[in-house]
Design a protein around this motif. Structure first.
Motif, PDB file in Angstrom:
ATOM      1  N   TRP A 193       0.721  -1.303   0.025  1.00 36.60           N
ATOM      2  CA  TRP A 193      -0.029  -0.112  -0.084  1.00 36.60           C
ATOM      3  C   TRP A 193       0.893   1.324   0.096  1.00 36.60           C
ATOM      4  N   TYR A 194       2.170   1.161   0.182  1.00 40.02           N
ATOM      5  CA  TYR A 194       2.752   2.322   0.353  1.00 40.02           C
ATOM      6  C   TYR A 194       3.480   2.409  -1.133  1.00 40.02           C
ATOM      7  N   VAL A 195       3.434   3.359  -1.903  1.00 41.23           N
ATOM      8  CA  VAL A 195       3.746   3.491  -3.129  1.00 41.23           C
ATOM      9  C   VAL A 195       5.545   3.661  -3.531  1.00 41.23           C
ATOM     10  N   ASN A 196       6.129   4.115  -2.368  1.00 45.11           N
ATOM     11  CA  ASN A 196       7.273   4.286  -2.447  1.00 45.11           C
ATOM     12  C   ASN A 196       8.317   3.230  -1.694  1.00 45.11           C
ATOM     13  N   ILE A 197       7.595   2.302  -1.236  1.00 45.41           N
ATOM     14  CA  ILE A 197       8.252   1.078  -0.383  1.00 45.41           C
ATOM     15  C   ILE A 197       8.288   0.022  -1.132  1.00 45.41           C
ATOM     16  N   ASP A 198       9.470  -0.489  -1.496  1.00 46.17           N
ATOM     17  CA  ASP A 198       9.966  -1.611  -2.021  1.00 46.17           C
ATOM     18  C   ASP A 198       9.673  -2.935  -1.545  1.00 46.17           C
ATOM     19  N   SER A 199      10.280  -3.067  -0.069  1.00 47.45           N
ATOM     20  CA  SER A 199      10.403  -4.072   0.734  1.00 47.45           C
ATOM     21  C   SER A 199      10.513  -3.705   2.114  1.00 47.45           C
ATOM     22  N   ALA A 200      10.188  -4.851   3.135  1.00 45.47           N
ATOM     23  CA  ALA A 200      10.236  -4.446   4.370  1.00 45.47           C
ATOM     24  C   ALA A 200      10.640  -5.665   5.077  1.00 45.47           C
ATOM     25  N   ALA A 201      11.701  -5.647   5.830  1.00 41.64           N
ATOM     26  CA  ALA A 201      12.268  -6.965   6.451  1.00 41.64           C
ATOM     27  C   ALA A 201      12.443  -6.697   7.881  1.00 41.64           C
ATOM     28  N   TRP A 202      11.831  -7.848   8.719  1.00 43.94           N
ATOM     29  CA  TRP A 202      11.980  -7.897  10.374  1.00 43.94           C
ATOM     30  C   TRP A 202      13.543  -7.867  10.563  1.00 43.94           C
ATOM     31  N   VAL A 203      14.041  -7.026  11.534  1.00 45.38           N
ATOM     32  CA  VAL A 203      15.266  -6.931  12.059  1.00 45.38           C
ATOM     33  C   VAL A 203      15.040  -7.813  13.343  1.00 45.38           C
ATOM     34  N   THR A 204      13.931  -7.493  13.978  1.00 44.56           N
ATOM     35  CA  THR A 204      13.609  -8.217  15.320  1.00 44.56           C
ATOM     36  C   THR A 204      12.549  -9.343  15.098  1.00 44.56           C
ATOM     37  N   GLU A 205      12.364 -10.389  15.937  1.00 49.63           N
ATOM     38  CA  GLU A 205      11.443 -11.237  16.052  1.00 49.63           C
ATOM     39  C   GLU A 205       9.958 -10.649  15.905  1.00 49.63           C
ATOM     40  N   LYS A 206       8.968 -11.482  15.182  1.00 49.47           N
ATOM     41  CA  LYS A 206       7.445 -10.997  15.336  1.00 49.47           C
ATOM     42  C   LYS A 206       7.107 -11.232  16.559  1.00 49.47           C
ATOM     43  N   PRO A 207       5.922 -11.075  17.004  1.00 47.35           N
ATOM     44  CA  PRO A 207       5.048  -9.896  16.554  1.00 47.35           C
ATOM     45  C   PRO A 207       5.418  -8.592  16.684  1.00 47.35           C
ATOM     46  N   LEU A 208       4.753  -7.527  16.200  1.00 48.37           N
ATOM     47  CA  LEU A 208       5.221  -6.303  16.384  1.00 48.37           C
ATOM     48  C   LEU A 208       4.881  -5.727  17.939  1.00 48.37           C
ATOM     49  N   THR A 209       5.973  -5.164  18.487  1.00 51.59           N
ATOM     50  CA  THR A 209       5.919  -4.698  19.856  1.00 51.59           C
ATOM     51  C   THR A 209       6.598  -3.417  20.017  1.00 51.59           C
ATOM     52  N   VAL A 210       6.615  -2.703  20.972  1.00 51.28           N
ATOM     53  CA  VAL A 210       7.502  -1.584  21.240  1.00 51.28           C
ATOM     54  C   VAL A 210       8.848  -2.260  21.446  1.00 51.28           C
ATOM     55  N   ASP A 211       9.848  -1.492  20.390  1.00 50.10           N
ATOM     56  CA  ASP A 211      11.248  -1.797  20.277  1.00 50.10           C
ATOM     57  C   ASP A 211      11.315  -2.915  18.999  1.00 50.10           C
ATOM     58  N   SER A 212      10.310  -3.145  18.442  1.00 45.45           N
ATOM     59  CA  SER A 212      10.334  -4.144  17.175  1.00 45.45           C
ATOM     60  C   SER A 212      11.362  -3.185  16.390  1.00 45.45           C
ATOM     61  N   GLN A 213      11.937  -3.756  15.368  1.00 43.56           N
ATOM     62  CA  GLN A 213      12.703  -2.775  14.394  1.00 43.56           C
ATOM     63  C   GLN A 213      12.508  -3.657  12.897  1.00 43.56           C
ATOM     64  N   ILE A 214      12.086  -2.696  11.923  1.00 45.28           N
ATOM     65  CA  ILE A 214      11.792  -3.136  10.741  1.00 45.28           C
ATOM     66  C   ILE A 214      12.749  -2.350   9.505  1.00 45.28           C
ATOM     67  N   ALA A 215      13.349  -3.126   8.565  1.00 42.86           N
ATOM     68  CA  ALA A 215      14.239  -2.549   7.869  1.00 42.86           C
ATOM     69  C   ALA A 215      13.410  -2.286   6.454  1.00 42.86           C
ATOM     70  N   PHE A 216      13.494  -1.245   5.882  1.00 40.26           N
ATOM     71  CA  PHE A 216      12.721  -0.741   4.719  1.00 40.26           C
ATOM     72  C   PHE A 216      13.629  -0.135   3.774  1.00 40.26           C
TER      73      PHE A 216
END
Length: 144
Positions: A30-53
């Motif tokens: 849904w983001y026109v400019n984002i090509d990829s998103a990769a989890w740096v930390t483990e799922k699920p999403l919580t405070v302190d999670s990190q995602i590389a875009f």
């Protein structure tokens, strides 16, 4: 300073809108400019999670890591760049207008440094345009 706020009303229950929007795996859809998103930390999403875009903006390839700094499922998500071209904070909020109608806001705030600060006015305009496209796209996805 860049401070861009956009919002849209989506004919879809709040829990579906917030779950979809808050899932980084959906960002490239849904983001026109984002090509990829990769989890740096483990799922699920919580405070302190990190995602590389990986993204493309103003003709440049960008790589950055967002760190989740606030997460209230169904209400608010705040993430800040842990690294990248310039410090940025992105905030999503969701509000149920009724059982089938949700208002979603998308806000980007940042303080460009170095060369970037000279193009701040252009950056704000282009971000607002991109954010409007993003919100229209998430609306189409969730309403279909």
């Amino acid at each position: 300073m860049v401070d861009v706020l956009t919002e849209i009303t989506i004919r879809c229950p709040l829990h579906k809108v917030s779950e979809y929007a808050a899932d980084p795996d959906n960002a490239p859809e849904w983001y026109v400019n984002i090509d990829s998103a990769a989890w740096v930390t483990e799922k699920p999403l919580t405070v302190d999670s990190q995602i590389a875009f990986k993204a493309r903006f103003l003709g440049k390839d960008l790589s950055y890591v967002y760190k989740i700094t606030e997460f209230s499922p169904g209400r608010k998500l705040v993430m800040k760049t842990a690294d990248g071209p310039f410090p940025m904070e992105t905030t999503y909020t969701w509000e149920a207008l009724d059982e089938q109608l949700t208002r979603m806001t998308l806000r980007n705030q940042g303080k460009p440094t170095g060369f970037s600060k000279w193009v701040t006015p252009l950056m704000s305009t282009m971000m607002k345009k991109a954010n409007k496209k993003d919100l229209k796209k998430i609306k189409v996805i969730l309403e279909s």
